[in-house]
Design an enzyme around this catalytic site. Structure first.
Site, PDB file in Angstrom:
ATOM      1  N   THR A   1      -9.266  12.276   4.502  1.00 30.62           N
ATOM      2  CA  THR A   1     -10.443  13.022   4.073  1.00 30.62           C
ATOM      3  C   THR A   1     -11.694  12.326   4.594  1.00 30.62           C
ATOM      4  OG1 THR A   1      -9.254  13.661   2.063  1.00 30.62           O
ATOM      5  CG2 THR A   1     -11.631  13.985   2.065  1.00 30.62           C
TER       6      THR A   1
ATOM      7  N   TYR B   1       6.129  10.363 -16.895  1.00 30.24           N
ATOM      8  CA  TYR B   1       5.332  10.683 -18.087  1.00 30.24           C
ATOM      9  C   TYR B   1       5.364  12.180 -18.367  1.00 30.24           C
ATOM     10  CZ  TYR B   1       3.289   6.245 -19.472  1.00 30.24           C
ATOM     11  OH  TYR B   1       3.105   4.988 -19.978  1.00 30.24           O
TER      12      TYR B   1
ATOM     13  N   LYS C   1       2.002   4.177  -3.543  1.00 34.68           N
ATOM     14  CA  LYS C   1       1.823   5.622  -3.667  1.00 34.68           C
ATOM     15  C   LYS C   1       3.074   6.280  -4.245  1.00 34.68           C
ATOM     16  CE  LYS C   1      -1.634   6.179  -0.049  1.00 34.68           C
ATOM     17  NZ  LYS C   1      -2.051   6.976   1.127  1.00 34.68           N
TER      18      LYS C   1
ATOM     19  N   ARG D   1     -11.706   3.093   8.154  1.00 41.15           N
ATOM     20  CA  ARG D   1     -11.025   4.309   8.587  1.00 41.15           C
ATOM     21  C   ARG D   1     -11.601   4.814   9.910  1.00 41.15           C
ATOM     22  NH1 ARG D   1     -11.011   7.748   3.099  1.00 41.15           N
ATOM     23  NH2 ARG D   1     -12.895   6.512   2.741  1.00 41.15           N
TER      24      ARG D   1
ATOM     25  N   TYR E   1       0.833  -1.210   0.000  1.00 39.23           N
ATOM     26  CA  TYR E   1       0.000   0.000   0.000  1.00 39.23           C
ATOM     27  C   TYR E   1       0.865   1.256   0.000  1.00 39.23           C
ATOM     28  CZ  TYR E   1      -3.247   3.541   1.767  1.00 39.23           C
ATOM     29  OH  TYR E   1      -3.984   4.685   1.935  1.00 39.23           O
TER      30      TYR E   1
END
Length: 203
Positions: free
Chosen positions: A55, A39, A29, A66, A25
């Site tokens: 969030t 890119y 990121k 969460r 995980y």
């Protein structure tokens, strides 16, 4: 990009255990950012990299694991609120409308490097649990369980770049945002709370 420093700036490269239980995980990121910027450099794509911090808000899944949806649903049902470790690890929580505003401004900008988007108001997980108990007027006790391996100890953004380059900062405080989230969970079909007594208590 998980830190050992707080608040965390965009030039911090992170602290990740690549072979730990969170390794896939966490590293995914950083890998996503590496691909995105590659890119941009080699194909001249106008890519954006938003580093989104915790969030929350209405329409979260009650079972997504969460802290806020878990604590709110436990509190609304007067169940034990589960805090890992001593609850002294810190987090910061950004209301969904503020995040959407930040992403929108980032998409319209000329920035291609990472930009932190989050609320710099930092608090402990234990304080979050106590705040939710107070807002919901719950009778839930707080229980403590062992801290998972490699769980981040601090998590708070430095948003000075977003403030300077995007003229962005969060507007919704934690208290206001939590009340909106609680109201949604209270009336959500996915919640186990359907008793009229809760409507009298929280109305």
């Amino acid at each position: 990009i998980y830190p050992k420093v707080s608040p965390q700036k965009e030039d911090y490269w992170g602290n990740v255990n690549p072979v730990g239980p969170r390794g896939v995980y966490d590293e995914s990121k950083r890998f996503a950012e590496a691909l995105t910027i590659a890119y941009h450099h080699y194909h001249k794509m106008d890519n954006k990299i938003a580093r989104i911090f915790n969030t929350y808000g209405p329409r979260m899944r009650a079972d997504d694991g969460r802290a806020i949806p878990t604590f709110v649903n436990q509190a609304l049902n007067n169940k034990e609120i589960t805090v890992f470790g001593k609850g002294l690890q810190t987090r910061s929580f950004c209301f969904i409308s503020d995040l959407v505003s930040g992403i929108y401004k980032l998409m319209l900008s000329s920035l291609n490097e990472p930009v932190n988007l989050g609320n710099p108001e930092e608090l402990t997980v234990l304080d979050l649990a106590r705040t939710i108990i107070r807002i919901t007027r719950s009778k839930s006790p707080i229980i403590f369980k062992p801290l998972p391996e490699d769980d981040p100890k601090v998590r708070c953004p430095d948003i000075s770049k977003a403030n300077k380059d995007l003229s962005w900062q969060p507007k919704v405080g934690l208290e206001e945002g939590l009340k909106k989230a609680v109201e949604w969970f209270k009336n959500s079909p996915q919640s186990t709370v359907h008793s009229p007594s809760w409507k009298r208590l929280l109305g």
